[in-house]
Enzyme design. Sequence first.
Site, PDB file in Angstrom:
ATOM      1  N   GLU A 170       4.294  10.124   5.832  1.00 45.93           N
ATOM      2  CA  GLU A 170       5.146  11.211   5.317  1.00 45.93           C
ATOM      3  C   GLU A 170       6.250  11.590   6.301  1.00 45.93           C
ATOM      4  O   GLU A 170       6.548  12.759   6.518  1.00 45.93           O
ATOM      5  CB  GLU A 170       4.299  12.416   4.899  1.00 45.93           C
ATOM      6  CG  GLU A 170       3.670  12.160   3.540  1.00 45.93           C
ATOM      7  CD  GLU A 170       3.115  13.389   2.872  1.00 45.93           C
ATOM      8  OE1 GLU A 170       1.920  13.354   2.596  1.00 45.93           O
ATOM      9  OE2 GLU A 170       3.867  14.333   2.614  1.00 45.93           O
ATOM     10  N   GLY A 171       6.867  10.568   6.855  1.00 48.15           N
ATOM     11  CA  GLY A 171       7.919  10.774   7.849  1.00 48.15           C
ATOM     12  C   GLY A 171       7.295  10.780   9.232  1.00 48.15           C
ATOM     13  O   GLY A 171       6.507  11.667   9.546  1.00 48.15           O
TER      14      GLY A 171
END
Lengths: 385, 265
Positions: free
Chosen positions: A363-364
């Site tokens: 998620e990043g």
Amino acid sequence: MDYFLTEEQEMIRDLARQIAQERIKPIRAQLDEAEEFPHEIIKALGQADLFGIIIPEEYGGLGGGCLENCLAVEELSRACVGCSTSYAASFLGAYPILLYGSKEQKEKYLPAIASGETLAAFALTESASGSDAASIKTEAVRQGDEYILRGSKQWITNGGEAGVYTVVAITDRSKGPRGASAFIVEPGDPGFSVGKKESKLGIRASATAELIFNDCRIPADRLLSREGMGFVVAMRTFDQSRPGVGAQGVGLAQGALDEAAAFAKTRKQFGKPIITFQAVAHMLADMATKIEAGRALVYATARYIDSGAKDIGKVSAMSKLFPTDVAMEVTTNAVQILGGHGYMRDYPVEKMMRDAKILQIYEGTNQIQRNVIGQELNKEYGRKK
Amino acid sequence: MKIIVCIKQVPDTANVRLDPETHTLKREGVESIVNPFDLFALEAALRLREELGGAITAITMGPPQAAEVIKEAIGYGVDDGLLVSDRAFAGADTWATTRALAAAVEHLGGADLIVCGKQAVDGDTAQVGPGLAQRLDLPQVAFVKGWREISDGHLVLERQMDDGFDVVRLPLPGLITVVREVGEPRPPSLKGKMRAKKYQVPAVGAAELGLDPAEVGLAGSHTEVVKVFAPQAGGDRLMLGGTAEEAGARVIDLLVEAKVIAGGA
């Protein structure tokens, strides 16, 4: 610490804690060892209504927000991040529909997600496109009443287990990042298939797989929002979901502290419990302090998001970055405190250390989170001149 | 299908002590829980409702605080509850308990199926389920571990036996008591717990059920408890050495010598 939760929020936390204690903890090592998807856990979470937390009541959910989500994710993560990832990834797949879906799309997909009957998944990453999300190659071409999808997605959580996939693909390459669009894909769509399930360092109970779109034909009404909105959909989704990853870090680190402190109280060396040695006590003190700081940041951010605030990019990134770095540090130190025991699979902390690593990546990456925070700071201090 | 589940509030068995004067369980200061076997009864009822539709009412007999177990049952997803509570019911043995419960079932207009746990962990008699069926003149199957066929008219059940299981057809209305193999109880649900918080538990006493105080509670009981005691812990201890096989063989020899088990040929 009392975070002044409402009665309903306490109920969510307590129920998630009960399921984590009674159902997840006893089998987490076996799920990890066998790399087995936790179908029974998912079923229990569905029966407990926990998949409905963020879904509005009109679609069969509980109408809660980011904080309610974080409370549940934290408690599940305290027992097993493999299980909490499978759970939270369904929300990641649901957010695009929740935020940008039409009334018809919401009515069609959200009730089954809220009941836990259907898991959702979100597909952006490709083999050559991770942090550089704008470089994705998967494309979608409009043909009459259909879109034809071509390409593949990599490392998709809940891949092969989900009943709904939200997929980002390029509809107009000439427009760069403004040429991407988001679509809903169902497992039975012609030309759609799931590739090999990956074998992983940690979160081994979760399913991670490749998605293949071989001239996959989907009805045109599966487009989310409108063409060109793909990255807006993705970024707004991440803004909502990142505190949940932070909550995974808080829960995981708390689980590791629980193990390390309990061990340090009973393990004797030189005739005394090792918790009485300052070297160990200071490690535990730092662990506890950082966990509490992470929890406070996650809850405060979640409350800010739930207030309807728009400028959530920076704090959302912070609430993912800090607790997940803390989780890596705390789980590593938990293994250190347990020493040789901690390195063995008979104790749960080595799994926790393996599970922690992904939180800094997915998620990043935490480097991307720092980019987001840095860019926001650059903007803020530019304005103040 | 109309289902009634009987549940009981019991002391958390890990911490129970006996009152040497009255020969009864000391319940003060001990946390109360839903009788664990009754959670399997709840699970069985919920699964049957999923298949056949209908509604589930949970009933319990006990002091006013037993309303808590009805609220817990609502949290698990039952539709309604009934607390059977009256000072006159106090001190009931299984005979008097089934008298009151049978009247409560009739008060609710009967049921297509009554589900009980096989026994309660405080008294351990396993008599209330079968006794209740007898009172209501219903066919019954005890120790149900699962089912093969279900419909509104009958159930085909698997009954746990010491050496396997029987397959039994139960015409409805009827009563079953269940064992743990019937299925792991699901967790409570958030919606259920939220409903439980606001749920006002209906209560009925002897008068509402048309019962004479002389036929219920201690007055209506035939059981006389002569003595209750906790067995003394202790005895001799013997440590056996050698391999697991050698020690195992020696254990068998010792048990045969002590006439605990019969020796083989």
